[in-house]
Design an enzyme around this catalytic site. Sequence first.
Site: not given
Length: 858
Positions: A314-315, A318, A337
Site C-alpha cells: 500500500h505505502e 503511494h 487511499e
Amino acid sequence: MKLKHLCLWLMLSMTASVNSYAKETAYRLSTFIKPSFQQITLKVDPDSPVFSGETAITIDVTKATDTIGFYQKELNIQQAYLSKGDTRIPLTVTSHEYEIQHAKANQNITANRYTLHIVFDGKFNTTSDGMYLSKFEGLNYIFTQFEDMYARRAFPSFDEPGFKIPYQVTIMSPEKHTVLSNTLVKKRTLKDGWQTVEFNKTKPMPSYLVALAVGELDSYDILSLSVPSKIYTPKGQAQRTKFAAKNTAGILQNLERYFGTPYPYEKLDFIAVPNFTFGAMENAGLVTYRSSLLLLEDEPRLAEQSSTLNVIAHELAHMWYGNLVTMAWWDDLWLNEAFASWMASKVMMDLYPEQNFIGRLVQEGAFGADASPTVRPVKKVVKSQTDVMDGLGLNYSKGESILQLIESMVGEKSFQKGIQMYMKNNAWQNAQADDLWKVLFTVADFDVPAMMKTYLEQPSYPLIEFAANGEVSQSRYHLEGAKVEPQTWIVPLAIRYKKNGKVSRTNLFLNEAKTTVSELAEADWIFPNENAMGYMRWKVSTKQISALLKDMSLLNVREKKSLLYNIEALFSAGEIELDEMMAAMDALVDDSDPMIGSAVVATMNDFLYLVDVNNEAMFGQFVTKKLTPWFERLGVVDQPDDSTDTTRLRGSVYGMLSRYANTPQVEQVSTELANKYLADLTSVPRSIATRALRNMARFSEQDWFTKLKDYYISHSDASTRGTISRAMIFINENKIEKTLDFALSEHVSPANTINTVYTAMSGLDDHTMFYAWMDRNFTALSKKMPAYHMARMPEYFSTSCDADNIKLAEKFFADKKANFEGMARSYDIAIYSAKQCVSTKEANQDSFNRYLKQVTEA
Ligand SMILES: [Zn+2]
C-alpha cells in the site's frame, strides 16, 4: 433587561454571519502567490522539549499585494521578512482562521520573485502528530506525521497539496543521533558535540510528504533494490526486520512493472516507529510504519505475514499514486487511499496467492457505514483536517470496491493502460479524480465519468429488486425503519439466472429507477452479482432464494459469501424474515471451504446485538451446536500445512465458543493456551492467544488483571502488547476501572490509549461506571490522546444497543462535543447508529429468541 438581551443576541448573530462568510471563502491560500522552493533548517534535540528553526521559501508574487499568506500552527514566529537581492521588507504576522497567517508589509509588494524568511521555535508534540516526541525503552526519538495538515506544526509552509515544490532540509542535532529525511545526506559537519546534516534537495512534492527522524536508530539493509534502502528501528531492534527487508524488493519491482516506470525517488527507507497513530505513512523516500508491522520473527506464521506485506505494498503504491501524481486538493484524498488499497490487493494476489486476497470482499467492509443516513458522499467539500478525516476509513474500502468494479468491466489490460497513461500525463504534478475517469473513459466502452458520479458524489448504494414479471428496480438501501432520500445509480449488473432448468447469463446497465428485462421473468433463480464485484444489494423472491440455495454448487467462494451477506443485509433492512436468513446460514455452515466458515461466524457475530443476559445461555447452546463440528475438525493448535483461511477460521470459531460456550472442555483448553503463551510468546498464534487470555480475564477466579498488566509493562514489543491489551476485557467493575486507569498511565502510549479504554469498557453492560470514570479523567485523556482520536471518541465509546447507555453518552458529550474539532460529527454518527441499533433490536428480539429456543430444543 430585555433590551440588553436583544442587543447581545443581535451582536452574536452578526458575528455568526461574518464568520460563516469567512468560512466559505478563506480556507485556502490565495492563488496569486506561488512557492517554488523551500529550505528548512531545524535544530532538533530529542532530549529537549523544544525545537527551533528557520525557513526560506522562494515565492512568485503575480499580483501586487501587501500581504503574504502561509500556514503555521502552535509555532512561535520570531521574525519574518521578504528579501529580494539586498532589499529586506519586514513583515508583521497575524493568525487567522484555518491556521492561515497573514504576513503584512507596510509597503506595496510588487509582482516579482522574492524569498520569504521566517525564524521560529516550537514545542515537540507528545500526541503522535506533527513533529513529535516518542519515548521507547528509556530513549527519546523525534518522528513526524504531517498528513493531512500537520507540516505547519513543524515549520511555516504553504501546506496545501497543490503546492508541489522541491524542499531542502538541514537538521542540527546532537552527534550521537541518526538523522533521516526524504533524501540522501549531502553533507555532514561536526562541531562541539553537534552535527549539521544537510540533505539533498527533494523532487517536487507536497508539504505533507516531508519527513524526518532523529534518534539512536539502528538499521538493516534492504538488498536488490535499484536505490539505496534500509529499515531503521529503535536501538537494538534491527535484526527483527528481516522478513520485511526480504519482501520489499519483490513488491517494489511488481509495482514498477505495473506502472511501467521506475521507483521515482533517490532512496527508499522504512522506519519502525514505536507509538505510531496510523498503520503507516508514505513519506517520499522515508516511509514510517507502526513498529509491529516491521518488527517480526524471521519467519512469521502465514496469517501473521499478511498485514505487513499488504501495508508495504500500500505505502509503496503511494510512491506513484499520491506522491508522483498528487491530488490537487484534499477532496480527492480518498482516491489516493482507494487506489493504494486497490493496488496493494493486486500485488498481494500476484505475489502472495497463499494469502488468498482474491477471496476478500472489500465492499463488505464499506456497506455497514455506507448504509447510514448520516453518511456523506466520498467526494465532498473539504475545508479542514476534520473534513478530510470524515469517513476516510469508509472511503478506503468503498473506493477500492469501485475501482475493482471498473477494472472488472474494462478488463485488466485496458485498465492498466489507462493508469499508465494517467501517470504519464500527470507525473510530478497534481491531478483530480475527474482526470482519471476521463482517461479510463478512453479505454472503456461505457461512460465511466457518469457512472463514477453516481457512486462518489452521492452517499450509500442501491438495493436492486427483481420482480417475477422481469421488472428490475432500484432504491437506496437502508436499515429497517431508517429514513433516506430517493436516489438512483448507474448500476452494472452481471447476471446469472436459471429458467426452465437452464442456466444462462446476461448483462444489464441499470441507469434509471426501473426497467424490464423480459428474459428474467419467471426465472427459477437469479444471481445478479457475478464474482461478487457489485457495489449494491439485491433482492429476489423467497422462492428464488430457496432454489438458488439448492444450486449453490454453481457459485464460487466469493459468490457464496456475498450471497450469505446479501441475505443478512435483506434481513437487516426488514425485507425478509429471520427464518429465511437462518436457512441460508444453515445451507452454508457445512461447506468445506474455511472462507465460507468464516463468513458464517462473521454473520453470527452480527447478531450479538441481540444477545444479552436473558438469552446468553441459549445463544451459547446455539453456537455450540453450529460450530462444534468445525471446532473438532480444527482444534486450537496450528498445523504446518494450514492455509491462512484455516488459521483465521480456527481463531474465530474458538473465539466464539470461548466467549459464549465456555464448557469445561473449552475452559481447560483456554487455561492451557493462555499459560503456554505467557511462558513462550512464539508457542501460540497471537489470534488464538488473545482469545485464550480473554477467556481467562472473563471467567478465571485468579487475578488476571495484575498478571496481564505486569506482562504488558515488562514487554516493550508492540505486537505482544497488542495481544495483551486486546485481552483485557474483564466483567468485574473493579478490574475494569483498574484497566481504565492503566490506559492513562505512562505505560500505555498516546496512540494506544483509545483502544485500551475501548477494550476495557467493552466488558460493561451498563455504562454508568464508565462515564463516571470519564467525568473524572476526561481532562487527562484529552491531554494525552492524538487529536484524531479525541475527535472520534464518540464512535469508539458510544456504540451501544441500550437506550440507557445512549442517554449516558448524550449527557456526557453534551458540553464537550463542540470543544474538539470533529467530535460533534462523530457524536452524530455514533448516536444515530446506537439508536438505530435499539430500534432494530426491538423489532427483531422476539423472533431471534424464538429461533434460538426452537434450535436449542430441537
Ligand atoms: Zn494510504
